[in-house]
Design an enzyme around this catalytic site. Structure first.
Site, PDB file in Angstrom:
ATOM      1  N   ALA A  29       0.805  -1.228   0.000  1.00 40.16           N
ATOM      2  CA  ALA A  29       0.000   0.000   0.000  1.00 40.16           C
ATOM      3  C   ALA A  29       0.838   1.279   0.000  1.00 40.16           C
ATOM      4  O   ALA A  29       0.435   2.292  -0.569  1.00 40.16           O
ATOM      5  CB  ALA A  29      -0.936  -0.003   1.208  1.00 40.16           C
ATOM      6  N   ARG A  83      -5.851  -0.223   5.414  1.00 42.67           N
ATOM      7  CA  ARG A  83      -5.485  -0.564   6.784  1.00 42.67           C
ATOM      8  C   ARG A  83      -4.908   0.624   7.559  1.00 42.67           C
ATOM      9  O   ARG A  83      -4.534   0.489   8.707  1.00 42.67           O
ATOM     10  CB  ARG A  83      -4.460  -1.714   6.796  1.00 42.67           C
ATOM     11  CG  ARG A  83      -5.057  -3.006   6.325  1.00 42.67           C
ATOM     12  CD  ARG A  83      -4.051  -4.132   6.227  1.00 42.67           C
ATOM     13  NE  ARG A  83      -4.647  -5.269   5.529  1.00 42.67           N
ATOM     14  CZ  ARG A  83      -5.453  -6.146   6.109  1.00 42.67           C
ATOM     15  NH1 ARG A  83      -5.725  -6.066   7.391  1.00 42.67           N
ATOM     16  NH2 ARG A  83      -5.986  -7.130   5.410  1.00 42.67           N
ATOM     17  N   ILE A  87      -4.387  -3.409  -5.567  1.00 43.22           N
ATOM     18  CA  ILE A  87      -5.392  -3.786  -6.564  1.00 43.22           C
ATOM     19  C   ILE A  87      -5.767  -2.591  -7.435  1.00 43.22           C
ATOM     20  O   ILE A  87      -6.766  -2.607  -8.132  1.00 43.22           O
ATOM     21  CB  ILE A  87      -6.663  -4.357  -5.879  1.00 43.22           C
ATOM     22  CG1 ILE A  87      -7.268  -3.345  -4.894  1.00 43.22           C
ATOM     23  CG2 ILE A  87      -6.347  -5.662  -5.159  1.00 43.22           C
ATOM     24  CD1 ILE A  87      -8.595  -3.796  -4.285  1.00 43.22           C
ATOM     25  N   ASP A  88      -4.932  -1.529  -7.384  1.00 45.29           N
ATOM     26  CA  ASP A  88      -5.326  -0.270  -8.022  1.00 45.29           C
ATOM     27  C   ASP A  88      -4.858  -0.129  -9.470  1.00 45.29           C
ATOM     28  O   ASP A  88      -5.132   0.885 -10.107  1.00 45.29           O
ATOM     29  CB  ASP A  88      -4.801   0.911  -7.199  1.00 45.29           C
ATOM     30  CG  ASP A  88      -3.327   0.759  -6.862  1.00 45.29           C
ATOM     31  OD1 ASP A  88      -2.553   0.322  -7.739  1.00 45.29           O
ATOM     32  OD2 ASP A  88      -2.942   1.062  -5.712  1.00 45.29           O
ATOM     33  N   HIS A 129      -3.596  -9.857  -5.306  1.00 43.31           N
ATOM     34  CA  HIS A 129      -4.946  -9.652  -4.757  1.00 43.31           C
ATOM     35  C   HIS A 129      -5.927  -9.188  -5.824  1.00 43.31           C
ATOM     36  O   HIS A 129      -7.031  -8.751  -5.506  1.00 43.31           O
ATOM     37  CB  HIS A 129      -4.910  -8.666  -3.581  1.00 43.31           C
ATOM     38  CG  HIS A 129      -4.141  -9.189  -2.398  1.00 43.31           C
ATOM     39  ND1 HIS A 129      -3.564  -8.387  -1.440  1.00 43.31           N
ATOM     40  CD2 HIS A 129      -3.844 -10.455  -2.036  1.00 43.31           C
ATOM     41  CE1 HIS A 129      -2.945  -9.146  -0.545  1.00 43.31           C
ATOM     42  NE2 HIS A 129      -3.094 -10.395  -0.883  1.00 43.31           N
ATOM     43  N   CYS A 155     -23.389 -10.881 -16.737  1.00 44.03           N
ATOM     44  CA  CYS A 155     -22.600 -11.012 -17.965  1.00 44.03           C
ATOM     45  C   CYS A 155     -23.495 -10.870 -19.190  1.00 44.03           C
ATOM     46  O   CYS A 155     -24.546 -11.506 -19.270  1.00 44.03           O
ATOM     47  CB  CYS A 155     -21.896 -12.366 -17.958  1.00 44.03           C
ATOM     48  SG  CYS A 155     -20.888 -12.668 -19.414  1.00 44.03           S
ATOM     49  N   SER A 195       4.503  -3.428   5.069  1.00 43.84           N
ATOM     50  CA  SER A 195       5.025  -3.768   6.390  1.00 43.84           C
ATOM     51  C   SER A 195       5.143  -5.285   6.541  1.00 43.84           C
ATOM     52  O   SER A 195       5.490  -5.788   7.603  1.00 43.84           O
ATOM     53  CB  SER A 195       4.147  -3.173   7.480  1.00 43.84           C
ATOM     54  OG  SER A 195       2.801  -3.516   7.238  1.00 43.84           O
ATOM     55  N   ASN A 228      10.662   1.349   3.261  1.00 48.10           N
ATOM     56  CA  ASN A 228       9.314   1.492   3.819  1.00 48.10           C
ATOM     57  C   ASN A 228       9.285   2.616   4.838  1.00 48.10           C
ATOM     58  O   ASN A 228      10.302   2.949   5.450  1.00 48.10           O
ATOM     59  CB  ASN A 228       8.899   0.179   4.500  1.00 48.10           C
ATOM     60  CG  ASN A 228       7.440   0.165   4.894  1.00 48.10           C
ATOM     61  OD1 ASN A 228       6.574   0.426   4.064  1.00 48.10           O
ATOM     62  ND2 ASN A 228       7.151  -0.108   6.160  1.00 48.10           N
ATOM     63  N   GLY A 278       8.436   3.392   8.318  1.00 47.25           N
ATOM     64  CA  GLY A 278       8.160   2.653   9.551  1.00 47.25           C
ATOM     65  C   GLY A 278       8.684   1.232   9.493  1.00 47.25           C
ATOM     66  O   GLY A 278       9.186   0.774   8.460  1.00 47.25           O
TER      67      GLY A 278
HETATM   68 ZN   LIG Z   1     -20.160 -14.801 -18.871  1.00 46.09          ZN
END
Ligand SMILES: [Zn+2]
Length: 252
Positions: free
Chosen positions: A25, A37, A106-107, A122, A154, A194, A218, A220
């Site tokens: 992150a 988080r 996941i961005d 993820h 779909c 982390s 990182n 921290g």
């Molecule tokens: Zn489909």
């Protein structure tokens, strides 16, 4: 900035023929993505138990309408550009300095920045996927945003569509590929994580146990600081500035 350490990290990268980057992150907060988080993240706001109960594959299957209403409300990413750090990671790959990236994010920002060999363990929140195993058509974010249905289906087979992210209760994406990329590396550079989330933290731990070089950049402490050859605390700088500085050293 610790110039000495930056020199040493650049030296390790110069010597290594197989360097892999792992990101969490921390690299995306520099692009303006909130850390789930973190201080103002939804885990703190709503309670981790509640989030884990809803962002869960069983809940999704049982109550897709409630899932989508929650997801649309809380899993909206601000429309941001990749940070300098994402751009530097992409450039490292383009110039053959690193092999690839395993990310917990996941961005989609690594891909947007131009990284090609990315394993988003993820998933990717910019995508949605048909749940029908024989169809698995991928939809982009607009299809869902423009849909007026509470639950999107779909257009090909009529099955329900799921965000292409790993929900609680699901296996991570490309477990074997991510583990292999990490274990085959000679040098592993962890950026903005982390290292508390498994199984990724486990892969990094396994990597350390075979006596190779781990570098951590990182803000921290992390769970594996003790195992790192170099741990660089970002402090008041940005990860992007640090990576840019390393890149400059590599040019000399
Ligand atoms: Zn489909």
């Amino acid at each position: 900035m610790t110039t000495d350490m930056i020199n040493q990290i650049a030296n390790l990268m110069r010597q290594s023929k197989n360097t892999v980057v792992v990101t969490g992150a921390g690299i995306s907060t520099e692009a303006g993505i909130p850390d789930f988080r973190g201080q103002n993240g939804i885990y703190r706001q709503l309670g981790e138990d509640r989030v884990m109960r809803i962002i869960n594959i069983d809940f999704f299957k049982a109550h897709p309408d409630q899932f989508y209403s929650f997801y649309r409300q809380y899993f909206k990413f601000p429309d941001v550009d990749p940070s300098l750090a994402h751009q530097m990671v992409a450039r490292f790959e383009q110039e053959g300095i690193i092999k690839g990236v395993v990310t917990q994010n996941i961005d989609n920002l690594h891909q947007q920045a131009g990284s090609r060999n990315v394993i988003p363990i993820h998933g990717n929140a910019e995508e949605f996927i048909c749940m029908n195993r024989r169809c698995q058509k991928i939809y982009d974010h607009d299809y869902i945003t423009n849909s007026t249905e509470a639950v999107p289906y779909c257009s090909v087979c009529g099955e329900i569509i799921k965000p292409n992210v790993v929900l609680f209760g699901e296996n991570i994406n490309n477990y074997l590929g991510a583990r292999q990329l990490i274990l085959d590396a000679r040098l592993l550079i962890v950026i903005g994580s982390s290292l508390t989330v498994y199984p990724l933290a486990g892969f990094v731990n396994e990597f350390c146990s075979i006596a190779k070089d781990l570098v951590i950049i990182n803000k921290g402490p992390t769970q594996l600081d003790y195992a790192a050859r170099y741990k660089l605390d970002v402090g008041e700088n940005s990860t992007g500035q640090i990576l840019e500085e390393i890149y400059r050293k590599l040019q000399r």
